[in-house]
Write an enzyme that holds these catalytic residues in place. Structure first.
Site, short mmCIF file in Angstrom:
data_model
loop_
_atom_site.label_atom_id
_atom_site.label_comp_id
_atom_site.label_asym_id
_atom_site.label_seq_id
_atom_site.Cartn_x
_atom_site.Cartn_y
_atom_site.Cartn_z
N LYS A 73 39.96 83.65 10.18
CA LYS A 73 40.26 84.91 10.86
C LYS A 73 41.09 84.65 12.12
O LYS A 73 40.82 83.68 12.86
CB LYS A 73 38.94 85.60 11.21
CG LYS A 73 39.07 87.01 11.78
CD LYS A 73 37.68 87.61 11.96
CE LYS A 73 37.70 88.94 12.68
NZ LYS A 73 36.34 89.51 12.85
N SER A 148 35.72 94.15 11.88
CA SER A 148 37.05 93.67 12.18
C SER A 148 37.57 92.61 11.21
O SER A 148 38.75 92.28 11.22
CB SER A 148 37.08 93.10 13.60
OG SER A 148 36.26 91.97 13.73
N SER A 172 31.12 93.19 12.26
CA SER A 172 32.43 92.84 11.73
C SER A 172 32.43 91.89 10.54
O SER A 172 33.49 91.66 9.94
CB SER A 172 33.31 92.25 12.84
OG SER A 172 33.62 93.24 13.78
#
Length: 461
Positions: A73, A148, A172
């Site tokens: 990520k 997210s 997230s």
């Protein structure tokens, strides 16, 4: 939209692909090549931020996932690649070294193919932008992939890679897992390597992990991560390989502790999961959770503090940082915090006390079952940072009503896809939460539910 095809990855999950590589049926190089082709095939999902070419082969040859392709990520440092945090407010520099969790991830043997997209600084539950294309949900490309860790979830759900790095500061990992029909385990605080972004703050909200298509991949990852680094403060998990014979006492609730109601599809999914647990012999009963009525407002203020700190220190992230170029959600959070910064000590004190109400709800229980979200993934635009701040926050609070408590308290929870779907075919997730250190119990229950009700597969739709 999916990328499943007759190549070296086939329909393998990460455990299955690693086994094929160990047996010599495919090579790590072939798996990386075919995963790269799959990433190109689903490029319209807009989920990749930085491709790594050539891929970083050979993390740990003996690792449980040796040769399995994955992505990191883009709020986490990977040496040599920029860390953009989903923001257009600065130009990121290449990272000098791997973040501690990346080293832990690499210890499993994965092949890194690049970095995935996230909303600015991970603040939004939808991976959307002011001036860039959103990440699309592979089950319905007009809808959000969540946030997210939206880029990670979209790629795993679409079959581009079997698992991907994700992290969770308010939901997230679990939110995009629910949106995209995946398994998403947020470990107990301290279970995995500390997150550089949050570990020095008054309350460490962020925990790293992965999103996967099967429970066994999540279990195998956690066991491998524990072999690399085990917290002496938590009971060991070990490798969980299936359900336990132990009968559990499970509490469940539909509407959030703050009184936010869930929609009919979500209510039906939670009810069906409660019935399935009863059918497996567990005792399931309604439960209440007595949280301070200011919890939601306090969490939002704390989130605003994070935006304020980023605005004040953003020049350390890269070149030309300008806090005025942060997106509408980030700016709104910061501006609201500036109005109430004097409340910070009380906010932190009350949030830390939330563990008392949470512990009381668990008295006599092993797990609590809730929705992950109040409704399935919304259409793109509903949670975009271009929406006026007051309206956007109202929509977020009516959507993300269940997950933040586990971040504040530090407890583990796991998002599991329900076999049910909305009329539009969107996945619906349910959330299993446990006491600190109870990942084994969560995984055993998830294994049992997965066996009882096989997960929907995008390639079968």
């Amino acid at each position: 939209m999916h990328a499943f095809c007759d190549d070296s990855l086939g329909e393998h999950d990460a455990v299955g692909l690693a086994g094929a590589i160990r047996r010599g049926e495919v090579s790590a190089a072939e798996a990386a090549r075919d995963a790269t082709a799959r990433l190109r095939a689903v490029a319209e999902l807009n989920a990749v931020e930085v491709p790594l070419d050539p891929p970083a082969l050979g993390g740990a040859r003996g690792g449980v996932f040796a040769g399995v392709p994955t992505l990191v990520k883009d709020n986490t440092d990977y040496a040599g690649l920029p860390t953009g945090h989903g923001s257009a407010a600065f130009t990121p520099r290449p990272a000098r070294r791997h973040a501690p969790f990346v080293r832990q991830l690499l210890s499993t043997g994965v092949t890194v193919l690049g970095k995935t997209r996230l909303p600015e600084f991970g603040f939004s539950p939808s991976t959307e932008y002011e001036d860039a294309a959103p990440v699309r949900n592979p089950w319905h490309t007009g809808h959000s992939a969540g946030g997210s860790s939206g880029g990670a979830a979209a790629l795993v759900a679409a079959g581009a890679v079997p698992l991907a790095h994700a992290n969770d500061g308010g939901g997230s990992i679990r939110i995009p897992a629910a949106c995209c029909g995946l398994v998403g385990l947020k470990p107990t605080r301290g279970r995995v390597a500390g997150n550089d972004q949050s570990r020095h703050l008054p309350i460490d909200l962020v925990t790293d992990g992965v999103v996967t298509r099967t429970v066994r991949d999540s279990a195998a990852f956690l066991a491998a991560a524990e072999r690399h680094l085990r917290s002496p403060k938590l009971p060991p998990v070990g490798l969980v390989e299936g359900p336990s014979g132990r009968r559990l006492r499970v509490g469940f609730l539909h509407d959030s502790p703050a009184g936010v109601p869930c929609d009919d599809d979500t209510r039906a999914a939670v009810t069906a999961t409660a019935d399935a647990l009863r059918g497996l012999g567990h005792r399931v009963e309604p439960v209440g959770m007595d949280l301070d009525p200011r919890f939601t407002e306090d969490f939002l203020t704390y989130w605003g503090m994070l935006s304020f700190l980023l605005g004040a220190t953003g020049r350390t992230l890269g070149e030309g940082f300008d806090r005025h170029r942060m997106d509408g959600l980030s700016r709104g959070l910061r501006e609201e915090y500036v109005k109430r910064w004097r409340d910070t000590p009380g906010v932190v004190r009350r949030l830390k006390r939330a563990r008392e109400g949470y512990a009381a709800a668990f008295r006599g229980l092993d797990l609590v079952l809730t929705p992950v979200l109040a409704h399935p993934a919304p259409a793109l635009g509903h949670l975009a940072p271009t929406v006026p701040y007051a309206t956007l926050v109202e929509r977020i609070l009516a959507y993300v009503a269940y997950t933040p408590i586990d971040n504040v308290v530090g407890t583990p929870s796991l998002s599991l896809p329900s076999p049910h779907a909305t009329a539009a075919g969107l996945p619906v997730g349910v959330l299993l939460s446990g006491r600190p250190g109870s990942e084994r119990t969560l995984l055993e229950a998830a294994f049992a539910l997965e066996a009882e009700r096989p997960l929907r597969r995008i390639q079968d739709v």
